[in-house]
Write an enzyme that holds these catalytic residues in place. Structure first.
Site, PDB file in Angstrom:
ATOM      1  N   GLY A 384      16.482   5.563 -60.840  1.00 48.71           N
ATOM      2  CA  GLY A 384      15.360   5.121 -61.297  1.00 48.71           C
ATOM      3  C   GLY A 384      14.719   5.739 -62.604  1.00 48.71           C
ATOM      4  N   SER A 385      14.081   4.807 -63.211  1.00 47.87           N
ATOM      5  CA  SER A 385      13.466   5.262 -64.409  1.00 47.87           C
ATOM      6  C   SER A 385      12.456   4.418 -65.220  1.00 47.87           C
ATOM      7  CB  SER A 385      14.834   5.440 -65.621  1.00 47.87           C
ATOM      8  OG  SER A 385      15.435   4.205 -65.645  1.00 47.87           O
TER       9      SER A 385
END
Length: 417
Positions: A384-385
């Site tokens: 996730g980013s």
């Protein structure tokens, strides 16, 4: 002078062969230029895979010059080209020696470097004379530890000075590393005429679905852990945990093919995900005036390969230190982030790859000086980013709003005025 530059004394008994994947990587710069261009292949032989791929990359308006490999009869090479038909014959010429060739936009060494550092340096200096302004020289060297370490070390040194990209080709015998060198600055306008480069780091599974090499490595580690666990505890079912995790871990690194809009005014999303914010703000790091920043959150279910939103030249790259807050939170503004600064015909454009609560690893594959086509892969963020695109506020208008879903390389997020 010999027909092609000497790359060093004879290597080990087992020769270095360049297969199709290595050949495609070597000729990637030739294949991605849409406009008329000149190319020079040094060390050509009739049965060379590099020659076959180079011929297949030719477009109307292109010209290709061949320098035969040492020991190769130029007449035999001409006979081979004659069999390819008039279309090839009209665009390809053969010279007896490198001295008879003209500078070209793309120069390809069809034979890998297998000699000493001094021989590699001398060959690069000689080939460099035939690289036109802003042109690229591509060369290969064996990548196995202990295999021609002197030539490999010299290529690494040259790459630090003039490199605009390297690719490791594992599916070759033996594995090779391909270096792309540019000795003079490239014109920014050339980027708009490029197609996304072929990347061996994107491994095809089907015609439209690839997987990044990081995914292969991660899945391999998971399967390795499963094998070790089962060997250590054969009566336990614990080995199923890493074994079952291999598929979803590999799927996280999926890299699908994308249809890139042809509209020259379109700015495409740099990543898959959901638009978090669209705002105007100043940022002195990138220049005077305001920037239009479009932030996109990537969940663990999204494709995490990053693509260039516009065509341009990589002018700078730097990493800013920070924390690891959840990427969808405002505090993510101060997370560790990698900034790729592009010079474009419309001004400075920046792509920020921000880490998140889980994402702690940024992969970047676009060295300073390299040219990126719109929609071209240039890196990824693991798990996730968030990815932010900064555009000159007085030159672009957004066409997305917070909450919109976007697809990297395909969705239009803004348009140039």
């Amino acid at each position: 002078m010999t027909q092609s530059p000497v790359v060093g004394p004879a290597g080990p008994p087992d020769p270095v062969r360049l297969g199709e994947r290595a050949a495609r990587t070597l000729t990637a710069e030739l294949a991605r230029h849409h406009g008329p261009k000149t190319a020079l292949v040094v060390g050509a032989t009739p049965d060379s895979v590099v020659l076959a791929v180079a011929l297949g990359a030719l477009l109307p308006g292109d010209t290709l010059t061949l320098v035969p490999a040492d020991g190769t009869d130029a007449d035999r090479l001409r006979e081979h080209l004659t069999l390819q038909g008039q279309w090839v014959a009209d665009r390809v010429r053969i010279v007896d020696s490198l001295a008879a060739a003209d500078p070209a936009d793309v120069v390809v060494a069809a034979e890998p470097f297998t000699g000493s550092a001094e021989a590699a340096r001398a060959t690069l200096e000689e080939l460099g004379k035939y690289v036109g302004p802003g042109g690229v020289l591509t060369v290969a060297v064996p990548a196995l530890p202990g295999r021609t370490p002197d030539a490999a070390a010299e290529l690494d040194r040259q790459d630090a000075l003039f490199g605009v990209g390297t690719d490791l080709v594992l599916r070759n015998h033996p594995p090779v590393r391909v270096h792309r060198l540019r000795f003079t600055p490239a014109d920014i306008a050339v980027a708009a005429r490029l197609a996304p480069a072929y990347r061996p780091s994107s491994i095809p599974l089907t015609r439209n679905m690839h997987i990044d090499s990081n995914g292969v490595a991660a899945a391999g580690i998971a399967l390795g852990l499963a094998a070790l666990t089962r060997a250590a505890r054969p009566k336990s079912k614990l080995w199923l945990v890493p074994a079952l995790a291999a598929a979803p871990v590999a799927a996280f690194f999926r890299d699908p093919e994308r249809d890139i809009p042809e509209d020259p005014a379109a700015v495409v999303a740099a990543a898959d995900g959901r638009v978090l914010s669209v705002q105007r703000l100043p940022d002195e790091r990138f220049g005077d005036g305001e920037f239009l920043r479009i932030a996109v959150f990537l969940s663990v279910l999204d494709v995490h390969v990053n693509r260039a939103p516009v065509a341009g030249k990589v002018a700078d790259y730097f990493v800013a230190d920070g924390g690891f807050a959840a990427a969808m939170k405002p505090d993510a503004e101060h997370n560790v982030a990698a900034y790729t600064v592009l010079d474009t015909d419309h001004g400075t454009v920046v792509v920020a790859q921000r880490t998140g609560l889980i994402a702690r690893r940024i992969v970047h594959r676009a060295p300073v000086g390299s040219l990126l086509a719109r929609g071209e892969r240039f890196g990824l963020i693991r798990f996730g980013s968030r990815t932010d695109v900064y555009l000159p506020a007085d030159a672009a208008d957004p066409v997305v709003a917070p909450g919109d879903k976007v697809v990297g390389g395909s969705s239009v997020i803004a348009r140039w005025r």
